[in-house]
Design an enzyme around this catalytic site. Sequence first.
Site, PDB file in Angstrom:
ATOM      1  N   HIS A   1     140.634  44.678 -31.195  1.00 20.69           N
ATOM      2  CA  HIS A   1     141.691  45.476 -30.574  1.00 20.69           C
ATOM      3  C   HIS A   1     141.318  45.839 -29.129  1.00 20.69           C
ATOM      4  CE1 HIS A   1     142.460  46.159 -34.893  1.00 20.69           C
ATOM      5  NE2 HIS A   1     143.719  46.288 -34.528  1.00 20.69           N
TER       6      HIS A   1
ATOM      7  N   ASP B   1     146.899  36.826 -35.034  1.00 18.08           N
ATOM      8  CA  ASP B   1     146.751  38.272 -35.018  1.00 18.08           C
ATOM      9  C   ASP B   1     147.570  38.775 -33.826  1.00 18.08           C
ATOM     10  OD1 ASP B   1     145.938  40.847 -35.644  1.00 18.08           O
ATOM     11  OD2 ASP B   1     143.794  40.371 -35.672  1.00 18.08           O
TER      12      ASP B   1
END
Length: 340
Positions: A185, A255
């Site tokens: 992230h 993702d």
Amino acid sequence: MTGSKAFIAAPAGLTLSGEERRFFEGERPWGFILFARNIESPGQLADLVASLKDVGSRETTPIFIDQEGGRIARLRPPLAPAYPTPAAIGALFAADPKAGERAAWLQGRLLAADVMAYGINADCVPCLDVPVAGAHSVIGDRAYGTNPDTVATLGRAVADGAMAGGVLPVMKHVPGHGRGNADSHLALPRVDTSRAELAKSDFAPFRALRTLPAAMTAHILYTDIDPVHPATLSPIVIDSVIRMEIGFDGLLMSDDMSMKALSGDLYDLSVAALMAGCDLVLHCNGDMDEMRRIASAAQPLSGDAERRAKACEAVIAQGAETAALETLRSEYADLMSRVG
């Protein structure tokens, strides 16, 4: 799904704005994904899901959520029960393999019931990553264990439970996030382990579950396989590892393309992911300007990607098997009470 484009989008808030509705109707993402920011109350959530299916123009429009149990749970009490971590199921399995496998199936089945109560029909489980000592904690107790066979066995049970509940499972993060040295992230993890070693451990659960309908990529740079491109953007990783060595022929989604592991313009990144072999690109933060870049890169699904997407919608269309949910919840609670 006629004309659906190769991306999954996320609304920004609790309801669809007029701009979002027009955008989604015009650009036709194949599916949608929800986060905590989209969830306030049972009625509100059910209405939002219904709006997304209406925009998608079919009841089998995939509506995804990350509902793993443990710390990864977008639905929280009182909207859905809290569950032990995947690692807790692994602990039960270590003590009693039969009980652990049954608890894994039950957790998949009950998670499916929880999300289906609001019309959500796809859950990004199971997490098949195999953590190693010294890796970043982003996976940690999200893993069912550190043994690839254990992860495969329990992951299969969770996926089967989800499908019995009418929910599409998405295994992640192929070909393996367990060795990542950063939270993707925030930064791009780098794995320098040899391909031969990765094949014995990290790839193994995905190879065992290669017949599942859907998978999500890892934003990780595997330097021994492709020293330039992270897996999501790597034709080498996707073709040689995911499709050939692992043998996965299901729907492959990226993702989240807005994660900091990837750098660059989202149009260019999305084109690269799709050209590398991802069937779909996932965008999660709800930013309209970013979604426009994603949508401009995505084309209508066709060929193998369309075939795989239809197979996923067929899983959703099967619906849930009849079950006495309170009996299953009681059995699950009894099994998990054995874990300290």
